[in-house]
Structures are given as structure tokens and as C-alpha cells.
Design a protein around this motif. Structure first.
Motif, short mmCIF file in Angstrom:
data_model
loop_
_atom_site.label_atom_id
_atom_site.label_comp_id
_atom_site.label_asym_id
_atom_site.label_seq_id
_atom_site.Cartn_x
_atom_site.Cartn_y
_atom_site.Cartn_z
N CYS A 117 0.76 -0.90 0.15
CA CYS A 117 0.01 0.14 0.00
C CYS A 117 1.02 1.14 0.19
CB CYS A 117 -0.81 0.50 1.15
SG CYS A 117 -1.82 1.53 1.94
N PHE A 118 1.98 1.38 0.73
CA PHE A 118 2.48 2.43 0.79
C PHE A 118 3.42 2.48 -0.18
CE2 PHE A 118 2.83 2.54 5.53
CZ PHE A 118 1.63 3.13 6.15
N MET A 119 3.98 2.09 -0.94
CA MET A 119 4.71 1.94 -2.07
C MET A 119 4.09 1.96 -3.62
SD MET A 119 7.57 1.44 -0.64
CE MET A 119 9.12 1.21 -2.03
N GLY A 120 2.80 1.79 -3.43
CA GLY A 120 1.94 2.45 -4.13
C GLY A 120 1.49 3.30 -4.14
N GLU A 121 1.10 4.44 -3.36
CA GLU A 121 1.25 5.83 -3.25
C GLU A 121 2.42 6.07 -2.99
OE1 GLU A 121 -2.14 6.78 -1.35
OE2 GLU A 121 -2.23 5.58 -2.66
N VAL A 122 3.51 5.87 -2.80
CA VAL A 122 5.21 6.47 -3.02
C VAL A 122 4.76 7.22 -4.71
CG1 VAL A 122 7.01 6.38 -2.90
CG2 VAL A 122 5.79 6.68 -0.56
N ASP A 123 4.25 5.76 -5.31
CA ASP A 123 4.88 6.33 -6.92
C ASP A 123 4.19 6.47 -7.46
OD1 ASP A 123 7.15 4.04 -6.97
OD2 ASP A 123 5.88 2.74 -7.18
N ARG A 124 2.69 5.82 -6.52
CA ARG A 124 1.48 7.16 -7.02
C ARG A 124 1.74 8.68 -7.41
NH1 ARG A 124 -3.18 9.59 -5.57
NH2 ARG A 124 -3.32 9.02 -3.75
N LEU A 125 2.44 9.10 -5.96
CA LEU A 125 2.01 10.43 -5.47
C LEU A 125 4.15 11.29 -6.12
CD1 LEU A 125 0.78 10.20 -2.03
CD2 LEU A 125 -0.18 11.91 -4.14
N GLY A 126 4.95 10.36 -6.62
CA GLY A 126 5.54 11.41 -6.94
C GLY A 126 7.23 11.63 -6.83
N ILE A 127 6.99 10.83 -4.44
CA ILE A 127 7.52 10.67 -4.18
C ILE A 127 9.19 9.86 -4.42
CG2 ILE A 127 7.99 10.10 -1.38
CD1 ILE A 127 5.00 10.34 -1.11
N THR A 128 10.16 11.04 -3.54
CA THR A 128 11.90 9.81 -4.19
C THR A 128 12.45 9.68 -2.82
OG1 THR A 128 12.30 11.56 -5.80
CG2 THR A 128 14.08 10.84 -4.58
N VAL A 129 12.48 8.23 -3.26
CA VAL A 129 12.77 7.04 -2.21
C VAL A 129 14.16 7.02 -2.35
CG1 VAL A 129 12.43 5.13 -0.49
CG2 VAL A 129 10.17 6.03 -1.36
N ILE A 130 15.16 6.94 -0.99
CA ILE A 130 16.54 6.73 -1.86
C ILE A 130 17.30 6.06 -0.49
CG2 ILE A 130 19.20 8.16 -2.11
CD1 ILE A 130 17.79 10.33 -2.74
N LYS A 131 17.54 4.38 -0.81
CA LYS A 131 18.09 3.40 0.15
C LYS A 131 19.59 3.91 0.13
CE LYS A 131 14.30 0.28 -1.33
NZ LYS A 131 13.85 -0.93 -2.22
N ASN A 132 19.72 3.27 1.73
CA ASN A 132 21.82 2.59 1.37
C ASN A 132 22.10 4.88 1.59
OD1 ASN A 132 21.58 -0.15 1.25
ND2 ASN A 132 21.05 -0.05 -0.80
N CYS A 133 20.72 4.72 2.02
CA CYS A 133 21.51 6.17 2.47
C CYS A 133 21.75 7.17 3.60
CB CYS A 133 20.65 7.47 1.60
SG CYS A 133 20.99 9.18 1.51
N SER A 134 22.85 6.99 4.08
CA SER A 134 22.49 7.33 6.07
C SER A 134 22.90 8.66 6.11
CB SER A 134 24.20 5.94 6.41
OG SER A 134 23.63 5.06 6.36
N VAL A 135 22.25 9.25 6.67
CA VAL A 135 22.02 10.35 6.68
C VAL A 135 24.02 11.50 8.18
CG1 VAL A 135 21.05 12.90 8.32
CG2 VAL A 135 20.27 11.16 6.75
N THR A 136 24.76 11.58 7.68
CA THR A 136 26.56 11.96 8.19
C THR A 136 25.22 13.11 8.88
OG1 THR A 136 27.45 12.77 6.48
CG2 THR A 136 26.61 10.72 7.15
N GLY A 137 25.33 14.52 8.99
CA GLY A 137 24.52 15.87 9.82
C GLY A 137 23.45 16.12 9.12
N ILE A 138 23.14 17.50 10.10
CA ILE A 138 22.40 18.39 9.91
C ILE A 138 23.03 19.47 10.12
CG2 ILE A 138 19.74 18.59 10.79
CD1 ILE A 138 19.52 15.35 10.92
#
Length: 421
Positions: A117-138
Motif C-alpha cells: 500500500c505504501f509503496m504504491g502510494e509513493v509511486d503514485r504521488l511521485g515521492i523520491t525514496v533513496i535507500k542505502n543513504c545514511s545521514v551524516t549531518g544536519i
């Protein structure tokens, strides 16, 4: 520059991304996940069925299931509660069902239904999902934020942190001015080695359980609790208790571990509990019933005559613990022995020595201090434009779908605030 960067590809992160994109389709939403897979906790929740929420629809009652966050969540639950969660999923073709204990699951009995359900909604809405992407600073910037990752640097007008219990992210949030309440485990089972339960894993019964105070007066916790009296329990709960290979589990134990997360951490997970296997009776009533059975069942052996509605194997072990032999008949048992049996049935004491994680559902008490969050928007009071959802905050619940409901509610309210500004 992105409009919104969401850090954390779990339940709260995905729910927020979907709500933001639906509310304001013009916004560019990017979701960063450090792992190779998203929604991993959703996948294992409820034994792979995903305990989506709980069938408690009154916000005033719902908040009582949150050892940390009870006061703060009342307003948010009036905005988005369990019924809204049900409506969200059913509108997207995922009907939910209520089980006897109030837990709610997809009718499919598969967490994959929620993930799809979530993956379908993300595709439908054009949300960019980036995996293997650890955040190192904010970092705060003139235009919003700079989010540094192992892949690239993202610039965003607003960010939402939904990383759950992540010490590295907590350190970054400390660096921008937030206070982090030190994390301790919640929702764990008790490790107990005791002959009364060692050979009967799988036995389950309704019981009340009390945590007894430590008696070492040099302990900080003991000093804090001395006013309650050394014989009085410091924590208590009632419900199903499950005997396991390593000790005790089940709702009665898990409730204690959640409400007592900090106290039991201070005890270093070494403490005594007192179990009443017959919470519907008072001690005098149990003793009187044993005396009555002594008269009625005089010729029968005690071991084979279960006097109460407790599992047979547990009854046998409690009888043996009093020193009553296999062949002792009711006619021959002394009143002193019956008094000892009464104590075993109503006041069995066990030494807890350690804890174990409850299945794969690791929950932590701790996180961003709730005083630093505006719960009308889930925005930081310290850093404008920074929002939170889920267990990255010092909010946690007992088992039963309540932690997910906290995730959905926070994500929904944060998304509305982000999309509307």
C-alpha cells in the motif's frame, strides 16, 4: 533544493511523505533510508501480520497506553486517532480487522499488504525514496537545512526526522540544540531461572505481577522509593502471563517493562517480582477453598486434584514447591502445608536476572525531550522548520498497536503543518 527531506524510511516517514504529497502535490518530497530495505519494522510487526493500530477510539482512553507521552498525545489523538487510521487504509483497499484483544491487523494477515500500500502510494504521488543513504549531518542554512549523507548533500526548506531509536541521529539533533532523554529499553521479557517454571515453557495463564523494591539502601532507586514502604510493590500489572524457555513474557510482563523502563534499568534488570496466580481470589479465600477440598476430596492425591483454574503443569510445580509429595492425599496434608500452598498460589516470589527483547519488536524509552516539541504541529520549538514523528521522540507505548498509532498520528499532524506552510 527540495521542499521537504524526510529522514527515516519506516512507518512514520512513509506516512508523512504520503500525507504531505497528497495535501500539497506541488512540493518535492525526498525520503532518505539508511538501510537497503524500507519499512523493515512494519514487515516483522505482529509476527509478520503488522499490528496496524488498536480498536480504542476514545483519545482519553487511548493515551493511557503510553508510559511516556500520555499527556502530550491527548490533543494529537483528537486530531487523528485509530478510526482515522482505519479510514486511511480502507480508502486504499486495505481493510482491517479487530481481534479479541483489540489489536487490529489487515484482513490479509500479512504485513506485506501494508508495505505494498505504501509503496504504491509513493509511486503514485511521485515521492523520491533513496535507500542505502545514511545521514551524516544536519545543519541549519539561510534557506532551510543542509542534510549531509554518505551519497550527497541535500538542501531542503523543511525536514522531518522519523528515524526511531537512532543514537547517531540523536547526536545530530543534540548538536542543533535539542535535549535527548537518555534511551533505555522498553517492552522486554524477564529472564528467570526457577524450578517452578523451568520445565513448563508455553504455559499461559491470567495473573497479577508486582515488582518489589530493591532492599539495598545505598541504591539511588531504593532511596527514592523508601517512602512507599519496602513491602509495597513499586509496579504492578495484571493480564495474561506466558512462561517461556528463558523466564516470563506476555502482556502482564510487557506492561511492567514499559511502565517501569527507567526504574528497571536503574535496577540493572536484577529484581524480585511477586506473582499472584489467582488474582480473582484474596489469600484467605484461597486457603478456605483448600480446606474445603481437603474435606471433599480426602482420598485423592493433591497433585492430581487441581483446586483452581490454573494450568495443570503449573499446579503440579507449585504443589511440589511446598514440599508436598506425589502420593500425599488431601486427608493427610497439614494446615501448615496448605498455608504454604496458598502462598505459592497468591504470593510466589521470583528473582529476575536480566531481560530479553520481545520478538523483533524492539522499543526504546527515550529520545527528543517532549518539552521541546509543539504538539499542535510536531515542529521543534528550538529549530523552526524541523519536525518529528514516531519514536525519535521520548514517546513509547505498550504492545498492541499503540506504537504504530503514535507514528501515524504524529506523521499526519506534522505533514499537515509542513504542507500548509
Amino acid at each position: 533544493m527540495d521542499d521537504v527531506v524526510i529522514i527515516g524510511g519506516g512507518a512514520a516517514g512513509f506516512f508523512a511523505a504520503i500525507q504531505i504529497a497528497e495535501e500539497n502535490p506541488k512540493l518535492k518530497v525526498v525520503l532518505l533510508e539508511r538501510g537497503k530495505d524500507v519499512l523493515t519494522k512494519v514487515k516483522v510487526s505482529g509476527g509478520g501480520r503488522c499490528n496496524v493500530t488498536h480498536a480504542e477510539f476514545d483519545p482519553s482512553e487511548l493515551v493511557h497506553h503510553y508510559p511516556r507521552g500520555e499527556k502530550e498525545l491527548l490533543g494529537p489523538f483528537h486530531t487523528f486517532c485509530s478510526g482515522d487510521t482505519i479510514a486511511f487504509f480502507e480508502a486504499r483497499g486495505v481493510p482491517l480487522k479487530i481481534e479479541e484483544d483489540g489489536r487490529m491487523f489487515p484482513v490479509s494477515n500479512s504485513s506485506q499488504t501494508i508495505i505494498d500500500c505504501f509503496m504504491g502510494e509513493v509511486d503514485r504521488l511521485g515521492i523520491t525514496v533513496i535507500k542505502n543513504c545514511s545521514v551524516t549531518g544536519i545543519k541549519k542554512s539561510d534557506n532551510g537545512f543542509i542534510v549531509q549523507s554518505i551519497k550527497k548533500e541535500y538542501q531542503a526548506k523543511k525536514i522531518l526526522v522519523a528515524t526511531g531509536s537512532n543514537p547517531k541521529i540523536w547526536k545530530m539533533l543534540e548538536d542543533v540544540g535539542h535535549t535527548i532523554v537518555s534511551p533505555v529499553p522498553s517492552l522486554f521479557t524477564f529472564n528467570i531461572k526457577d524450578d517452578r517454571i523451568s520445565e513448563i515453557p508455553g504455559v499461559s495463564t491470567h495473573a497479577s505481577v508486582e515488582v518489589l523494591p530493591q532492599t539495598r539502601v545505598d541504591s539511588k532507586v531504593s532511596i527514592d522509593l523508601k517512602s512507599k514502604g519496602l513491602q509495597q510493590p513499586i509496579l504492578e500489572s495484571e493480564g495474561p502471563l506466558l512462561i517461556t524457555h528463558w523466564g516470563m513474557s506476555g502482556p502482564a510482563i510487557l506492561k511492567l517493562s514499559a511502565w517501569g523502563a527507567r526504574v528497571l534499568s536503574d535496577f540493572k534488570y536484577k529484581f524480585k517480582i511477586r506473582v499472584n496466580w489467582l488474582p480473582a481470589y484474596h489469600e484467605g479465600g484461597v486457603y478456605q477453598q483448600l480446606l474445603d477440598i481437603k474435606e471433599i476430596e480426602a482420598k485423592k492425591t493433591i497433585l492430581r486434584t487441581n483446586a483452581f483454574d490454573v494450568p495443570k503443569r503449573l499446579w503440579v510445580n507449585l504443589v511440589k514447591a511446598t514440599g508436598i509429595s506425589d502420593s500425599t492425599k488431601w486427608a493427610d496434608v497439614s494446615k501448615n502445608a496448605l498455608q504454604e500452598l496458598t502462598e505459592q498460589l497468591t504470593r510466589s516470589e521470583f528473582l529476575v536476572d536480566g531481560k530479553s527483547t520481545f520478538k523483533e519488536e524492539f522499543v526504546t524509552a527515550g529520545g527528543v525531550d517532549l518539552k521541546e516539541i509543539n504538539f499542535k504541529t510536531y515542529e521543534s520549538k528550538i529549530v523552526p522548520g524541523l519536525y518529528f514523528a514516531g519514536e525519535v521522540m521520548n514517546v513509547d507505548a505498550i504492545t498492541g498497536g499503540f506504537n504504530f498509532q503514535n507514528a501515524w498520528t504524529g506523521a499526519f499532524i506534522a505533514a499537515k503543518a509542513i504542507a500548509g506552510n
